[in-house]
Motif scaffolding. Sequence first.
Motif, PDB file in Angstrom:
ATOM      1  N   HIS A   1      10.838 -19.964 -28.607  1.00  0.00           N
ATOM      2  CA  HIS A   1      12.250 -20.232 -28.887  1.00  0.00           C
ATOM      3  C   HIS A   1      13.159 -19.239 -28.176  1.00  0.00           C
ATOM      4  O   HIS A   1      14.169 -19.609 -27.597  1.00  0.00           O
ATOM      5  CB  HIS A   1      12.486 -20.170 -30.398  1.00  0.00           C
ATOM      6  CG  HIS A   1      13.927 -20.268 -30.776  1.00  0.00           C
ATOM      7  ND1 HIS A   1      14.624 -21.457 -30.706  1.00  0.00           N
ATOM      8  CD2 HIS A   1      14.825 -19.322 -31.185  1.00  0.00           C
ATOM      9  CE1 HIS A   1      15.871 -21.240 -31.071  1.00  0.00           C
ATOM     10  NE2 HIS A   1      16.018 -19.965 -31.359  1.00  0.00           N
ATOM     11  N   CYS A   2      12.816 -17.947 -28.237  1.00  0.00           N
ATOM     12  CA  CYS A   2      13.663 -16.925 -27.609  1.00  0.00           C
ATOM     13  C   CYS A   2      13.740 -17.131 -26.107  1.00  0.00           C
ATOM     14  O   CYS A   2      14.807 -16.996 -25.491  1.00  0.00           O
ATOM     15  CB  CYS A   2      13.128 -15.531 -27.924  1.00  0.00           C
ATOM     16  SG  CYS A   2      13.306 -15.090 -29.673  1.00  0.00           S
TER      17      CYS A   2
ATOM     18  N   SER B   1      15.954 -20.007 -25.389  1.00  0.00           N
ATOM     19  CA  SER B   1      17.352 -19.644 -25.612  1.00  0.00           C
ATOM     20  C   SER B   1      17.895 -18.834 -24.447  1.00  0.00           C
ATOM     21  O   SER B   1      18.990 -19.079 -23.960  1.00  0.00           O
ATOM     22  CB  SER B   1      17.478 -18.847 -26.910  1.00  0.00           C
ATOM     23  OG  SER B   1      18.806 -18.432 -27.107  1.00  0.00           O
TER      24      SER B   1
ATOM     25  N   ILE C   1      20.990 -19.782 -21.854  1.00  0.00           N
ATOM     26  CA  ILE C   1      22.157 -18.937 -21.628  1.00  0.00           C
ATOM     27  C   ILE C   1      22.283 -18.570 -20.149  1.00  0.00           C
ATOM     28  O   ILE C   1      23.372 -18.567 -19.579  1.00  0.00           O
ATOM     29  CB  ILE C   1      22.074 -17.656 -22.483  1.00  0.00           C
ATOM     30  CG1 ILE C   1      22.061 -18.028 -23.977  1.00  0.00           C
ATOM     31  CG2 ILE C   1      23.230 -16.728 -22.192  1.00  0.00           C
ATOM     32  CD1 ILE C   1      23.244 -18.869 -24.414  1.00  0.00           C
TER      33      ILE C   1
ATOM     34  N   GLU D   1      26.791 -29.079 -25.765  1.00  0.00           N
ATOM     35  CA  GLU D   1      25.682 -28.405 -25.092  1.00  0.00           C
ATOM     36  C   GLU D   1      25.402 -29.076 -23.738  1.00  0.00           C
ATOM     37  O   GLU D   1      25.177 -28.384 -22.741  1.00  0.00           O
ATOM     38  CB  GLU D   1      24.423 -28.426 -25.949  1.00  0.00           C
ATOM     39  CG  GLU D   1      23.249 -27.717 -25.265  1.00  0.00           C
ATOM     40  CD  GLU D   1      22.033 -27.574 -26.158  1.00  0.00           C
ATOM     41  OE1 GLU D   1      20.988 -27.139 -25.636  1.00  0.00           O
ATOM     42  OE2 GLU D   1      22.127 -27.887 -27.349  1.00  0.00           O
TER      43      GLU D   1
ATOM     44  N   GLY E   1      30.034 -22.314 -29.015  1.00  0.00           N
ATOM     45  CA  GLY E   1      30.005 -21.008 -29.670  1.00  0.00           C
ATOM     46  C   GLY E   1      30.642 -21.050 -31.044  1.00  0.00           C
ATOM     47  O   GLY E   1      30.161 -20.413 -31.987  1.00  0.00           O
TER      48      GLY E   1
ATOM     49  N   TYR F   1      28.050 -22.420 -33.498  1.00  0.00           N
ATOM     50  CA  TYR F   1      27.012 -21.450 -33.849  1.00  0.00           C
ATOM     51  C   TYR F   1      27.582 -20.326 -34.706  1.00  0.00           C
ATOM     52  O   TYR F   1      26.890 -19.799 -35.584  1.00  0.00           O
ATOM     53  CB  TYR F   1      26.362 -20.883 -32.588  1.00  0.00           C
ATOM     54  CG  TYR F   1      25.253 -21.761 -32.068  1.00  0.00           C
ATOM     55  CD1 TYR F   1      23.993 -21.769 -32.665  1.00  0.00           C
ATOM     56  CD2 TYR F   1      25.467 -22.606 -30.986  1.00  0.00           C
ATOM     57  CE1 TYR F   1      22.974 -22.592 -32.203  1.00  0.00           C
ATOM     58  CE2 TYR F   1      24.450 -23.433 -30.513  1.00  0.00           C
ATOM     59  CZ  TYR F   1      23.211 -23.420 -31.123  1.00  0.00           C
ATOM     60  OH  TYR F   1      22.210 -24.233 -30.673  1.00  0.00           O
TER      61      TYR F   1
ATOM     62  N   ASP G   1      24.194 -18.674 -36.031  1.00  0.00           N
ATOM     63  CA  ASP G   1      23.592 -17.626 -35.204  1.00  0.00           C
ATOM     64  C   ASP G   1      24.713 -16.926 -34.445  1.00  0.00           C
ATOM     65  O   ASP G   1      25.167 -17.406 -33.403  1.00  0.00           O
ATOM     66  CB  ASP G   1      22.574 -18.235 -34.238  1.00  0.00           C
ATOM     67  CG  ASP G   1      21.759 -17.181 -33.497  1.00  0.00           C
ATOM     68  OD1 ASP G   1      22.252 -16.061 -33.335  1.00  0.00           O
ATOM     69  OD2 ASP G   1      20.629 -17.498 -33.066  1.00  0.00           O
TER      70      ASP G   1
ATOM     71  N   LYS H   1      23.956 -15.963 -30.764  1.00  0.00           N
ATOM     72  CA  LYS H   1      24.035 -17.071 -29.812  1.00  0.00           C
ATOM     73  C   LYS H   1      25.492 -17.461 -29.572  1.00  0.00           C
ATOM     74  O   LYS H   1      25.872 -17.804 -28.447  1.00  0.00           O
ATOM     75  CB  LYS H   1      23.253 -18.279 -30.340  1.00  0.00           C
ATOM     76  CG  LYS H   1      23.038 -19.347 -29.275  1.00  0.00           C
ATOM     77  CD  LYS H   1      21.907 -20.282 -29.644  1.00  0.00           C
ATOM     78  CE  LYS H   1      21.592 -21.230 -28.495  1.00  0.00           C
ATOM     79  NZ  LYS H   1      20.430 -22.095 -28.791  1.00  0.00           N
TER      80      LYS H   1
ATOM     81  N   ASP I   1      26.758 -15.122 -27.038  1.00  0.00           N
ATOM     82  CA  ASP I   1      26.312 -15.453 -25.681  1.00  0.00           C
ATOM     83  C   ASP I   1      27.117 -16.602 -25.087  1.00  0.00           C
ATOM     84  O   ASP I   1      27.461 -16.584 -23.900  1.00  0.00           O
ATOM     85  CB  ASP I   1      24.824 -15.812 -25.693  1.00  0.00           C
ATOM     86  CG  ASP I   1      23.937 -14.621 -26.032  1.00  0.00           C
ATOM     87  OD1 ASP I   1      24.402 -13.478 -25.864  1.00  0.00           O
ATOM     88  OD2 ASP I   1      22.785 -14.842 -26.440  1.00  0.00           O
ATOM     89  N   LEU I   2      27.429 -17.592 -25.906  1.00  0.00           N
ATOM     90  CA  LEU I   2      28.187 -18.746 -25.416  1.00  0.00           C
ATOM     91  C   LEU I   2      29.641 -18.370 -25.149  1.00  0.00           C
ATOM     92  O   LEU I   2      30.236 -18.784 -24.148  1.00  0.00           O
ATOM     93  CB  LEU I   2      28.094 -19.883 -26.429  1.00  0.00           C
ATOM     94  CG  LEU I   2      26.714 -20.550 -26.487  1.00  0.00           C
ATOM     95  CD1 LEU I   2      26.532 -21.309 -27.795  1.00  0.00           C
ATOM     96  CD2 LEU I   2      26.514 -21.481 -25.295  1.00  0.00           C
TER      97      LEU I   2
END
Length: 255
Positions: free
Chosen positions: A3-4, A7, A11, A55, A70, A73, A82, A85, A88-89
């Motif tokens: 998953h990481c 992700s 990004i 997305e 963003g 999330y 999250d 996340k 990051d967005l």
Amino acid sequence: MGHCARSMALIAALALLGACAERKDGMQTVRDGLFYDGLAAFHEGFYPEAANRWERAARFGDAEAARNLGHLYRQGLGVEQDAAKARDLYQVAADAGVISAQYNLGMLYLKGGNTLPPDRTLGLHWLGKAAAAGLPPAKVELERQTAEPAPAPAPVAAEPAVPKDVAVPVEVVPPFIDPPAVAKVQIGSYRVLADAEKDWLRLRPKGLEREIISVRMGERGTWHRLLAVGSPEAVEAYCQEAARHKIGCWPGKRN
């Protein structure tokens, strides 16, 4: 791929796409369609659908879609909450020059979240960039933050109870900038798709984006509805102008 790793790959892909300055017209149409579909879904409360559309738009390089994703999330709307996340967005959109995302990023760093510890230094940095670009909420919040002393670390020992007759000040946290309201108006319905496209080029409503919906009408064949999408104010301005020139204006449901 874990998953990481997925992700981080997402990004990284968004960052590369968001930095592209030149966009092909065809892809811009795809991005716009996904963005406004997501915006309509968001205002109707269909958050998973909004997340899906934004997305996809963000993967195609739409920085504003990355900012809006963003928001989802950050709040846990349609996706698992999250804050990291969301950070990051927001970062993708902020690096692409979206001023509201710079403000949101600054606010998120100041407040922190479920997976993101607060960082006052970075928060003030991004608020400063948004304020320098002229965003009023960023200016107000930056002045408020710099006028107050930096918060002291939380004490280890338990604090004494506050007497009942002492008023406890309530901190007013400025809101984030979330997706704006959106409205749609139908300009006309056409048997030939090219006619709808020509009418749009002829009218070019100020501040509005094009949307064409093709509808199968049984024996009548396929008809193409031409709509203009944007802020309620821009739609209202178009309808007033359309009334003067006696051309199509059929407002749809405001999302």
